[in-house]
Design a protein around this motif. Structure first.
Motif, PDB file in Angstrom:
ATOM      1  N   LEU A   1     -33.422  30.939-109.660  1.00  0.00           N
ATOM      2  CA  LEU A   1     -32.626  31.855-108.854  1.00  0.00           C
ATOM      3  C   LEU A   1     -31.397  32.339-109.620  1.00  0.00           C
ATOM      4  O   LEU A   1     -31.107  33.536-109.665  1.00  0.00           O
ATOM      5  CB  LEU A   1     -32.213  31.197-107.538  1.00  0.00           C
ATOM      6  CG  LEU A   1     -31.320  32.045-106.629  1.00  0.00           C
ATOM      7  CD1 LEU A   1     -32.019  33.337-106.244  1.00  0.00           C
ATOM      8  CD2 LEU A   1     -30.910  31.258-105.405  1.00  0.00           C
ATOM      9  N   GLU A   2     -30.662  31.420-110.234  1.00  0.00           N
ATOM     10  CA  GLU A   2     -29.453  31.792-110.990  1.00  0.00           C
ATOM     11  C   GLU A   2     -29.802  32.698-112.171  1.00  0.00           C
ATOM     12  O   GLU A   2     -29.099  33.670-112.449  1.00  0.00           O
ATOM     13  CB  GLU A   2     -28.710  30.541-111.472  1.00  0.00           C
ATOM     14  CG  GLU A   2     -28.020  29.785-110.360  1.00  0.00           C
ATOM     15  CD  GLU A   2     -26.968  30.630-109.642  1.00  0.00           C
ATOM     16  OE1 GLU A   2     -26.199  31.347-110.300  1.00  0.00           O
ATOM     17  OE2 GLU A   2     -26.936  30.568-108.393  1.00  0.00           O
ATOM     18  N   GLU A   3     -30.879  32.369-112.869  1.00  0.00           N
ATOM     19  CA  GLU A   3     -31.317  33.212-113.991  1.00  0.00           C
ATOM     20  C   GLU A   3     -31.734  34.589-113.487  1.00  0.00           C
ATOM     21  O   GLU A   3     -31.442  35.604-114.128  1.00  0.00           O
ATOM     22  CB  GLU A   3     -32.479  32.548-114.742  1.00  0.00           C
ATOM     23  CG  GLU A   3     -32.084  31.314-115.509  1.00  0.00           C
ATOM     24  CD  GLU A   3     -33.281  30.530-116.025  1.00  0.00           C
ATOM     25  OE1 GLU A   3     -33.101  29.799-117.006  1.00  0.00           O
ATOM     26  OE2 GLU A   3     -34.387  30.635-115.453  1.00  0.00           O
ATOM     27  N   SER A   4     -32.393  34.620-112.336  1.00  0.00           N
ATOM     28  CA  SER A   4     -32.824  35.890-111.759  1.00  0.00           C
ATOM     29  C   SER A   4     -31.633  36.776-111.415  1.00  0.00           C
ATOM     30  O   SER A   4     -31.657  37.987-111.656  1.00  0.00           O
ATOM     31  CB  SER A   4     -33.674  35.657-110.509  1.00  0.00           C
ATOM     32  OG  SER A   4     -34.882  35.021-110.837  1.00  0.00           O
ATOM     33  N   ILE A   5     -30.593  36.183-110.879  1.00  0.00           N
ATOM     34  CA  ILE A   5     -29.385  36.948-110.549  1.00  0.00           C
ATOM     35  C   ILE A   5     -28.763  37.517-111.818  1.00  0.00           C
ATOM     36  O   ILE A   5     -28.394  38.694-111.877  1.00  0.00           O
ATOM     37  CB  ILE A   5     -28.385  36.068-109.763  1.00  0.00           C
ATOM     38  CG1 ILE A   5     -28.961  35.758-108.383  1.00  0.00           C
ATOM     39  CG2 ILE A   5     -27.029  36.758-109.646  1.00  0.00           C
ATOM     40  CD1 ILE A   5     -28.204  34.683-107.632  1.00  0.00           C
ATOM     41  N   ALA A   6     -28.670  36.691-112.860  1.00  0.00           N
ATOM     42  CA  ALA A   6     -28.111  37.152-114.133  1.00  0.00           C
ATOM     43  C   ALA A   6     -28.979  38.257-114.743  1.00  0.00           C
ATOM     44  O   ALA A   6     -28.462  39.250-115.272  1.00  0.00           O
ATOM     45  CB  ALA A   6     -27.971  35.982-115.101  1.00  0.00           C
ATOM     46  N   LEU A   7     -30.298  38.092-114.666  1.00  0.00           N
ATOM     47  CA  LEU A   7     -31.210  39.115-115.174  1.00  0.00           C
ATOM     48  C   LEU A   7     -31.043  40.420-114.408  1.00  0.00           C
ATOM     49  O   LEU A   7     -31.018  41.509-115.003  1.00  0.00           O
ATOM     50  CB  LEU A   7     -32.669  38.638-115.070  1.00  0.00           C
ATOM     51  CG  LEU A   7     -33.125  37.604-116.084  1.00  0.00           C
ATOM     52  CD1 LEU A   7     -34.478  37.022-115.669  1.00  0.00           C
ATOM     53  CD2 LEU A   7     -33.204  38.215-117.473  1.00  0.00           C
TER      54      LEU A   7
END
Length: 78
Positions: free
Chosen positions: A30-36
């Motif tokens: 989820l955190e990586e998805s937000i950053a992406l």
């Protein structure tokens, strides 16, 4: 990671396509998805700006009476 404002249009588009692919396939937390998503939005804005700049630089070729290119004139509206 390359700073977006220094990227060419082509490099930004490649990274944007890869980013979208990662998001579509759920390859990130989820955190990586937000950053992406945030980087993807910035990449899209950069590509839009580069395209606008290119459109502003486009020149219309003027033709002489014999049909040969005689020079250029700025695009109307600039």
């Amino acid at each position: 990671m390359t700073e977006i404002r220094n990227m060419s249009f082509e490099d930004a588009m490649k990274e944007l396509e890869a980013t979208v692919g990662k998001l579509e396939h759920g390859e990130a937390t989820l955190e990586e998805s937000i950053a992406l998503y945030e980087r993807g939005a910035a990449l899209r804005q950069h590509c839009d700006a580069v395209l606008r700049q290119a459109e502003e630089r486009v020149e219309k070729i003027t033709l002489a009476a014999n049909g040969q290119p005689a020079g250029t004139t700025p695009v109307e509206g600039l």
